[in-house]
Design an enzyme around this catalytic site. Structure first.
Site, PDB file in Angstrom:
ATOM      1  N   CYS A   1     -17.196 -17.525   7.348  1.00  0.00           N
ATOM      2  CA  CYS A   1     -17.211 -18.236   8.636  1.00  0.00           C
ATOM      3  C   CYS A   1     -18.584 -18.131   9.287  1.00  0.00           C
ATOM      4  CB  CYS A   1     -16.162 -17.654   9.586  1.00  0.00           C
ATOM      5  SG  CYS A   1     -14.470 -18.107   9.190  1.00  0.00           S
TER       6      CYS A   1
ATOM      7  N   HIS B   1     -10.874 -22.356  16.064  1.00  0.00           N
ATOM      8  CA  HIS B   1      -9.463 -21.964  15.968  1.00  0.00           C
ATOM      9  C   HIS B   1      -8.700 -22.059  17.287  1.00  0.00           C
ATOM     10  CE1 HIS B   1     -10.125 -21.015  11.827  1.00  0.00           C
ATOM     11  NE2 HIS B   1     -11.178 -20.293  12.163  1.00  0.00           N
TER      12      HIS B   1
END
Lengths: 104, 278
Positions: B239, B196
């Site tokens: 995740c 990210h």
């Protein structure tokens, strides 16, 4: 001179490794599995468990139950390796993450 | 999609205010925003509440069409009914969550000085239920998803305003969440920041990697992959699994601290949950 010696060393190592592996016993598999389980528990406590470790342990137990000691030994080694690596990751990341913080 | 001056000023105001509370989190917030401004100079910071759909025009068009008949609507309706149901002792969720309920999502997460831990909306709901004599809901179950979807919907357009109070335990919780975010995990050896931040905007297979900014504004989410509405902590678990790590329990201390850290980074952004994601 270095190349033949290196080759000899590699062959010796592979031979010894192969001999050790071929001579694996159920007791050795159980020992590997116990060590893997202990390391995995340590990794889980550190919130660093790897998802592959437990399946390797289960597959090793199944192979042992099926009488396939060689396969069980290989799988147990993989379980131990991944468990130990996950603990090592937790230990190294205790400080390493700081180097990734923006502006650090 | 484009930077608006007043929004940027508003976000800057939040930065200035929180700076007085604690310097380190404020520095994190400023650095993160600067990073995304440089990485995506044509995308307004507030646009990141739409995740990957702020970064990919084609995917955004598909997503906007889905929003015509959003699949999370059922969860909102079910949540509205659950909200009106009395608890076991005759009290209501409003009695427990406050007079503003159901418009309360903007108040979470917060640092609870009584327990010394981060309080999330999901945890608060279960605390209400247990205190009233009801059983706690499964954090990954449909009831929790429905009620939080309704509360999120009613709280839309409220601004995220997470505070780090002047309490060393609160700062420790924030720092723990930050450490989690930047720590490599799993056999693939990835930290949250790798996807990210380092690789943000790139693709993993067919999916665009979203920015951290805005990550917590739109939950719970109807995820097409799940075929149901689910919470933020389920995504954390996913995740962790995707990098071949063993996921933690939903609402574990570490996941709540991560939510605290991430939510703080979204201060000043508006809530836009529930949402749809692939």
């Amino acid at each position: 001179m270095k190349h033949p010696l290196a080759l000899l060393g590699m062959v010796s190592a592979l031979t010894l490794s192969s001999m050790a592996w071929a001579g694996a016993s159920a007791d050795e598999v159980e020992d590997l599995l116990a060590r893997a389980a202990a390391a995995h528990e340590q990794a889980l406590a550190l919130e660093h468990g790897w998802a592959v470790t437990e399946p390797f342990m289960e597959q090793a137990r199944q192979a042992l139950a099926d009488g396939n000691v060689d396969a069980a030994h290989e799988l147990a080694q993989r379980a131990l390796l991944t468990a130990e690596k996950s603990v090592a990751q937790a230990q190294s990341e205790a400080e390493a993450w700081k180097g990734r913080v923006l502006g650090s | 999609m484009f930077v608006s001056g007043w929004r940027r000023l508003a976000l800057g105001g939040v930065v200035a205010l929180t700076a007085q509370v604690n310097a380190a989190p404020e520095d994190d917030l400023a650095a993160l925003r600067s990073f995304y401004e440089k990485r995506f100079p044509d995308i307004a910071l507030e646009a990141h509440i739409d995740g990957a759909y702020a970064l990919d025009e084609g995917k955004r068009e598909q997503w906007l069409e889905m929003e015509d008949f959003p699949p999370y609507e059922i969860a909102i309706d079910e949540g509205a009914e659950l909200f009106e149901e009395a608890l076991a002792d005759g009290s209501s969720y409003s009695d427990c969550l406050g007079d503003d309920a159901p418009v309360v999502k903007q108040n979470y997460p917060y640092f609870d000085e009584t327990t010394g831990q981060v309080m999330t909306l999901d945890l608060a709901i279960n605390n209400c239920r247990v205190a009233a004599g009801d059983e706690a809901w499964d954090y990954l179950g449909p009831e929790m998803a429905a009620l939080t979807a309704f509360i999120a919907y009613e709280s839309r357009d409220e601004e995220v305003a997470v505070e780090i109070p002047d309490d060393p335990r609160a700062l420790a919780a924030y720092e723990d969440g930050k450490a989690f975010y930047y720590t490599r995990r799993g056999q693939l050896n990835f930290a949250c920041s790798h996807c990210h931040m380092t690789m943000v905007g790139n693709k993993l297979r067919a999916e665009r990697l979203s920015a951290t900014l805005g990550h917590t504004t739109h939950w719970p989410v109807y995820r097409l992959k799940w075929k149901e509405t689910g919470p933020l902590h389920r995504r954390f678990m996913e995740c962790n699994s995707q990098v071949r790590g063993v996921p933690l329990e939903p609402q574990s201390v570490s996941y709540r601290n991560l939510e605290y850290f991430l939510s703080y980074q979204s201060n000043g952004l508006v809530l836009n949950g529930p949402a749809t994601r692939k």
